[in-house]
Design an enzyme around this catalytic site. Structure first.
Site, PDB file in Angstrom:
ATOM      1  N   TYR A   8       0.245  -4.483  11.618  1.00  0.00           N
ATOM      2  CA  TYR A   8       0.459  -3.234  11.361  1.00  0.00           C
ATOM      3  C   TYR A   8       1.012  -2.509  12.385  1.00  0.00           C
ATOM      4  O   TYR A   8       1.559  -1.010  11.768  1.00  0.00           O
ATOM      5  CB  TYR A   8      -1.030  -2.702  11.317  1.00  0.00           C
ATOM      6  CG  TYR A   8      -1.464  -3.465   9.497  1.00  0.00           C
ATOM      7  CD1 TYR A   8      -2.119  -2.257   9.188  1.00  0.00           C
ATOM      8  CD2 TYR A   8      -1.512  -4.677   9.047  1.00  0.00           C
ATOM      9  CE1 TYR A   8      -2.869  -2.542   7.536  1.00  0.00           C
ATOM     10  CE2 TYR A   8      -1.776  -4.990   8.043  1.00  0.00           C
ATOM     11  CZ  TYR A   8      -2.552  -3.634   7.300  1.00  0.00           C
ATOM     12  OH  TYR A   8      -3.252  -4.301   5.854  1.00  0.00           O
TER      13      TYR A   8
ATOM     14  N   ASN B 139     -10.370  -3.333   2.492  1.00  0.00           N
ATOM     15  CA  ASN B 139     -10.093  -2.799   0.816  1.00  0.00           C
ATOM     16  C   ASN B 139     -11.308  -2.423  -0.166  1.00  0.00           C
ATOM     17  O   ASN B 139     -12.201  -2.987   0.529  1.00  0.00           O
ATOM     18  CB  ASN B 139      -9.146  -4.244   0.327  1.00  0.00           C
ATOM     19  CG  ASN B 139      -7.630  -4.403   0.797  1.00  0.00           C
ATOM     20  OD1 ASN B 139      -6.629  -3.538   0.974  1.00  0.00           O
ATOM     21  ND2 ASN B 139      -7.116  -5.910   1.172  1.00  0.00           N
TER      22      ASN B 139
ATOM     23  N   HIS C  23       0.622  -0.641  -0.257  1.00  0.00           N
ATOM     24  CA  HIS C  23      -0.562   0.317  -0.276  1.00  0.00           C
ATOM     25  C   HIS C  23       0.843   1.308  -0.045  1.00  0.00           C
ATOM     26  O   HIS C  23       0.317   1.943   0.569  1.00  0.00           O
ATOM     27  CB  HIS C  23      -1.166   0.042   1.044  1.00  0.00           C
ATOM     28  CG  HIS C  23      -2.120  -0.922   1.039  1.00  0.00           C
ATOM     29  ND1 HIS C  23      -3.249  -1.035   0.846  1.00  0.00           N
ATOM     30  CD2 HIS C  23      -2.174  -2.242   1.698  1.00  0.00           C
ATOM     31  CE1 HIS C  23      -3.569  -2.205   0.755  1.00  0.00           C
ATOM     32  NE2 HIS C  23      -2.841  -3.297   1.695  1.00  0.00           N
TER      33      HIS C  23
END
Length: 486
Positions: free
Chosen positions: A337, A127, A54
């Site tokens: 993350y 997404n 990303h």
């Protein structure tokens, strides 16, 4: 007039920003030139590590407005009453490409949302597809390596990409979506968004129900063909970013309908598919969509680096009334993350304005690089203490979650090998012209991948639907009978 004279970082005025100090007009540069040293040293460090996935993104601020009452399912304050508005920030992205990748490439799109609620930040990191290639996070680094550049020649490799995808038959659902007409959205405004994972809601009685989040574009779905995308990329590699920015600047604010699917714990225990498998969807006929609210983006960032590049999203960031699930991929992301953001932005990245909660917070975390908020002053640095600081809230505990079985490295393929029914259902939902585009897009994307890899993909597609495998074989120009030989 506001003083806009150039200064050094410490506030000292700069007398000359045109010429370095030298020993004579032709002499060597002087190390004592403080502005030269400061300017070069800062320049050397301007680039922070890019996101491993990303990397290329665009963002905007907006508002989430509740339109339907769901308080019987969740006590989250963001949903507490119809008409309530919550500020949010959304970052869209491509997934596989680097910062310089073109927006109109065939790829999944990231759809990450940060809601600044009065109970803390809620990050819904999604997404533009409801499923993913994997259901076990152990294979996520391998996916990254397969779709990124080859370690020998530093070029993207269709062979590596498709070798990996075709060896994981559970990836076929996501591959089918990516190779379909929806694989290249015309813009970020013209695509849906999905939380993808299964989460949980907790209501005022502390009762749990499983939930999936959906965002349906109110601009309508628009896609690009490979040929249209190639023409756009030739002229504008920032096409999606430009479209989003310019639409907001002219007051054409994009909106999405925020919806949910719900499944009780009892239904999950008895449902025919694993509701926590990220490679599968919950059929709408069994679990219909329910309206919740409207997400509108209405303000562009003032500075891309400060607000988009430094934005950090973490599915670990939830609020009371929203919880997790046994979704393996979600659980892997809960660690990965936050860990990636600590590497990319530092341990105090929550202090960056775009990431900072709008509500008071008392996290007990102290010190660390770039601590700039007072560091909790003279407050005690330990708990328990005798001064009423850092007390926990036992009344906020979630109900116990039932788990089953012994701890082991279970091979999910041994008890769930249904890789093909949902890709087949999706294929049969497509009209004939979209099926043909699916075949042709797949053939172009496979490019110079080796024959045995193409044959393996044909076999996977054929198992989903014979017409799917036949069409891909024809588009690839390979013999179907040979391809079907295991």
């Amino acid at each position: 007039m506001e003083n806009k004279k150039l200064t050094a970082a410490n506030g000292r005025p700069i007398a000359d920003n045109q010429n370095s100090q030298t020993a004579g007009p032709r002499g060597p540069i002087m190390l004592q030139d403080p502005w030269l040293i400061e300017k070069l040293a800062h320049f050397d460090r301007e680039v922070i590590p890019e996101r491993r996935m990303h990397a290329k993104g665009s963002g905007a601020y907006g508002t989430f407005t509740v339109t339907h009452d769901i308080t019987k399912y969740t006590r989250a304050a963001i949903f507490s009453q119809v008409g309530k508005q919550t500020e949010c920030f959304v970052r869209f992205s491509t997934v596989a490409g680097e910062r310089g990748a073109a927006d109109a490439e065939r790829d999944i799109r990231g759809f990450a949302m940060k809601f600044y609620t009065e109970e803390g930040n809620w990050d819904l990191v999604g997404n533009n597809t409801p499923v993913f290639f994997l259901r076990d996070p152990l294979k996520f680094p391998d996916l990254n390596h397969a779709v990124k550049r080859d370690p020998r020649n530093n070029m993207r490799s269709a062979n590596n990409n498709w070798d990996f995808w075709t060896l994981l038959p559970e990836a076929l659902h996501q591959v089918t979506i990516t190779m379909s007409p929806r694989g290249i959205p015309a813009s970020y405004r013209h695509m849906h968004g999905f939380g993808s994972h299964t989460y949980s809601f907790l209501n005022a009685e502390n009762k749990r129900i499983w939930v999936k989040f959906h965002l349906k574009t109110m601009q309508g779905i628009k896609n690009l063909t490979d040929q249209e995308a190639e023409a756009i990329i030739a002229k504008d590699r920032e096409s999606h970013q430009r479209d989003l920015y310019e639409s907001i600047e002219r007051g054409d604010f994009p909106k999405w309908k925020f919806q949910i699917q719900l499944m009780t714990e009892e239904e999950a225990d008895n449902y025919r598919i694993n509701p926590f498998d990220l490679t599968k969807v919950w059929p709408h006929k069994d679990f219909p969509l329910q309206d919740v609210g409207i997400l509108e983006l209405n303000r562009n960032p003032e500075n891309y680096f400060a607000e988009v590049e430094q934005s950090a999203f973490n599915p670990m960031n939830i609020v009371e009334g929203i919880g997790f699930s046994p979704d393996k991929m979600l659980q892997g992301r809960l660690f990965s993350y936050g860990d990636a953001q600590r590497y990319r932005l530092g341990v105090n990245s929550e202090q960056i304005p775009v990431n900072k909660p709008r509500c008071p917070f008392h996290a007990f975390h102290r010190d660390g690089a770039m601590r700039v908020d007072g560091n909790y002053g003279s407050a005690k640095g330990y708990e328990p203490n005798s001064y009423g600081e850092w007390q926990d809230s036992p009344e906020k505990k979630e109900p116990p979650l039932k788990v089953h079985g012994d701890v082991f490295n279970y091979n999910e393929r041994e008890y769930d090998d249904d890789y093909y029914s949902q890709p087949g259902d999706l294929f049969r939902l497509m009209p004939a012209d979209e099926q043909q585009l699916l075949f042709e897009n797949t053939a172009r994307a496979m490019g110079d991948a080796e024959l045995f890899i193409k044959q393996r993909h044909v076999r996977n597609c054929y198992k989903a639907d014979p017409a799917y495998g036949t069409g891909v074989a024809q588009a690839l120009g390979i013999d179907l009978e040979e391809a079907l030989k295991e």
